[in-house]
Scaffold this active site. Structure first.
Site, PDB file in Angstrom:
ATOM      1  N   HIS A  73       0.841  -1.197   0.000  1.00  0.00           N
ATOM      2  CA  HIS A  73       0.000   0.000   0.000  1.00  0.00           C
ATOM      3  C   HIS A  73       0.884   1.257   0.000  1.00  0.00           C
ATOM      4  O   HIS A  73       0.700   2.166  -0.809  1.00  0.00           O
ATOM      5  CB  HIS A  73      -0.909  -0.055   1.231  1.00  0.00           C
ATOM      6  CG  HIS A  73      -1.758   1.155   1.454  1.00  0.00           C
ATOM      7  ND1 HIS A  73      -3.134   1.111   1.436  1.00  0.00           N
ATOM      8  CD2 HIS A  73      -1.439   2.443   1.714  1.00  0.00           C
ATOM      9  CE1 HIS A  73      -3.612   2.320   1.668  1.00  0.00           C
ATOM     10  NE2 HIS A  73      -2.603   3.150   1.854  1.00  0.00           N
ATOM     11  N   GLU A  74       1.877   1.267   0.893  1.00  0.00           N
ATOM     12  CA  GLU A  74       2.767   2.431   0.984  1.00  0.00           C
ATOM     13  C   GLU A  74       3.646   2.566  -0.254  1.00  0.00           C
ATOM     14  O   GLU A  74       3.894   3.674  -0.733  1.00  0.00           O
ATOM     15  CB  GLU A  74       3.650   2.335   2.234  1.00  0.00           C
ATOM     16  CG  GLU A  74       2.908   2.538   3.540  1.00  0.00           C
ATOM     17  CD  GLU A  74       2.151   3.853   3.585  1.00  0.00           C
ATOM     18  OE1 GLU A  74       2.666   4.873   3.091  1.00  0.00           O
ATOM     19  OE2 GLU A  74       1.023   3.858   4.113  1.00  0.00           O
ATOM     20  N   HIS A 102       1.793   4.334  -2.998  1.00  0.00           N
ATOM     21  CA  HIS A 102       1.839   5.796  -2.823  1.00  0.00           C
ATOM     22  C   HIS A 102       3.189   6.331  -3.301  1.00  0.00           C
ATOM     23  O   HIS A 102       3.263   7.304  -4.053  1.00  0.00           O
ATOM     24  CB  HIS A 102       1.727   6.180  -1.342  1.00  0.00           C
ATOM     25  CG  HIS A 102       0.363   6.040  -0.749  1.00  0.00           C
ATOM     26  ND1 HIS A 102      -0.755   6.622  -1.286  1.00  0.00           N
ATOM     27  CD2 HIS A 102      -0.055   5.415   0.375  1.00  0.00           C
ATOM     28  CE1 HIS A 102      -1.804   6.346  -0.525  1.00  0.00           C
ATOM     29  NE2 HIS A 102      -1.413   5.610   0.497  1.00  0.00           N
TER      30      HIS A 102
HETATM   31 ZN   LIG Z   1      -2.478   5.097   2.216  1.00  0.00          ZN
END
Ligand SMILES: [Zn+2]
Length: 397
Positions: A88-89, A92
């Protein structure tokens, strides 16, 4: 529960993450030029997750498994949770990199991850993309895990792990879409308001305000669950709410600070003071003639009108009493190589970055090679507080 709370841009210096409250982290690997670290608190979470899965979830879902198998499954599932938050990170971070932002590190800590982006997106569209890709990644992982769970009919252990990964990623995606800054959903909301109004500060106030509402609701919900006997889950939810509330407040303060800084230059906050020692002045003389009379914390050292160094209170203090009469400041000052100076027209934001990066309390201001004054951390903070109190950088501009 990843929040992607970006660290404040203070350019340069990698050790900054250690100074910004994310110390106590262990660096694991570097992926695509991004340092991945885990905060020590994650080890506690890892233990808790493994324990709760091994004693609660797996014995219930896979009754035929042994206790040892439950603990192994718990450990695997906790590692997959870790990998999910990391992906998830990374999503980003990779989108941020692709859009020209500098990403230095990802720290996985107690409630999820923090991507350490240098600076904020300059355009609402970019912020939208960086924010939305995190929850989307979680949903994709959830879908893949769900497909594995469905396909693993003859293997109940694999099915149980896959179901857990699917559910937890679904929750991660949904939780992060809650429209409260600095959650991803809050960033999405901010980018939309920002795009509609062209006003980043007002957009941040709105998104952070809704983040605080969400945070307080979570705390209330947590307390309500504690009162109803669900102590562990209640404390957990309330703690996340408390964390969110802090994050929303900090983000707002940072944006307010940025709004002010953007309009100011060093000249706006300069302490006009060209008092300076010469390299041969002794430590005792500097204390007597420069430090005590003006209650100064730092004295620039000038040679033939040219700044060659700066000597601070802590430099002076480190010289033993008996040596102060005989030690020239040139021996103890931060010399020309370490001397960071600014000019009156330097943007104040650049000066603040330099102060933070070097952990300085003040910087000499030099105009055409001549020392004209100092800019100090305390003066900058006082000026910003006064401007905020007088609403000089109004919310609507
Ligand atoms: Zn996030």
């Amino acid at each position: 529960m990843s929040t992607a709370a970006r660290q404040q841009p203070v350019s340069g210096a990698p050790p900054r993450s250690e100074r910004s409250g994310l110390g106590n982290s262990l660096r694991l690997v570097t992926i695509g030029g991004i340092d991945v670290a885990v905060h020590v608190s994650w080890l506690v979470i890892f233990g808790l997750v493994t324990w709760s899965l091994a004693t609660g979830y797996f014995p219930q879902i896979v009754p035929e498994s042994t206790a040892t198998q439950d603990w192994i499954l718990g450990g695997i599932a906790a590692l997959l949770l870790f990998a999910s938050v990391l992906l998830h990170e990374l999503a980003h971070s990779f989108v941020a990199k692709a859009r020209g932002l500098d990403v230095r590190s990802i720290t996985l800590f107690i409630f999820g991850g923090v991507s350490n982006l240098a600076g904020e997106a300059k355009k609402p569209g970019v912020e939208f993309q960086i924010a939305i890709v995190g929850p989307l990644t979680s949903f994709v992982i959830a879908a893949v895990a769900f497909a594995i769970a469905v396909a693993s009919e003859g293997a109940p252990m694999i099915g149980a792990v896959a179901t857990y990964v699917a559910v937890i990623n679904g929750l991660l995606g949904v939780f992060n879409l809650v429209p409260g800054f600095p959650l991803d959903g809050g960033r999405v909301l901010r980018s939309i308001v920002w795009s509609a109004t062209g006003n980043l500060r007002r957009a941040t106030e709105l998104a952070a305000g809704s983040g605080q509402v969400v945070a307080w609701l979570m705390m209330l919900w947590g307390f309500w669950r504690v009162l109803n006997g669900d102590v562990l889950a209640g404390i957990w939810i309330a703690a996340i709410g408390w964390f969110l509330q802090n994050a929303a407040q900090t983000s707002l303060q940072q944006t307010v600070l940025e709004t002010h800084l953007r309009r100011l230059r060093v000249a706006d906050v300069i302490r006009p003071d060209s008092t300076a020692a010469s390299p041969s002045t002794t430590v005792a003389e500097v204390i007597e003639q420069f430090v005590l009379p003006g209650a100064r914390r730092a004295v620039p050292v000038v040679d033939g009108g040219r700044p060659v160094g700066i000597v601070t209170l802590s430099d002076l203090r480190d010289v033993p009493l008996e040596a102060r009469e005989s030690t020239p400041v040139s021996q103890i000052m931060a010399g020309p190589d370490a001397l960071v100076t600014v000019t009156p027209v330097t943007p104040l934001r650049t000066a603040v970055e330099a102060l933070a990066e070097g952990e300085f309390d003040q910087l000499p201001v030099v105009d055409e090679g001549r020392l004209v004054g100092l800019v100090t951390r305390g003066d900058v903070m006082r000026l910003l507080q006064i401007r905020e109190a007088l609403d000089l950088d109004g919310r609507d501009r």
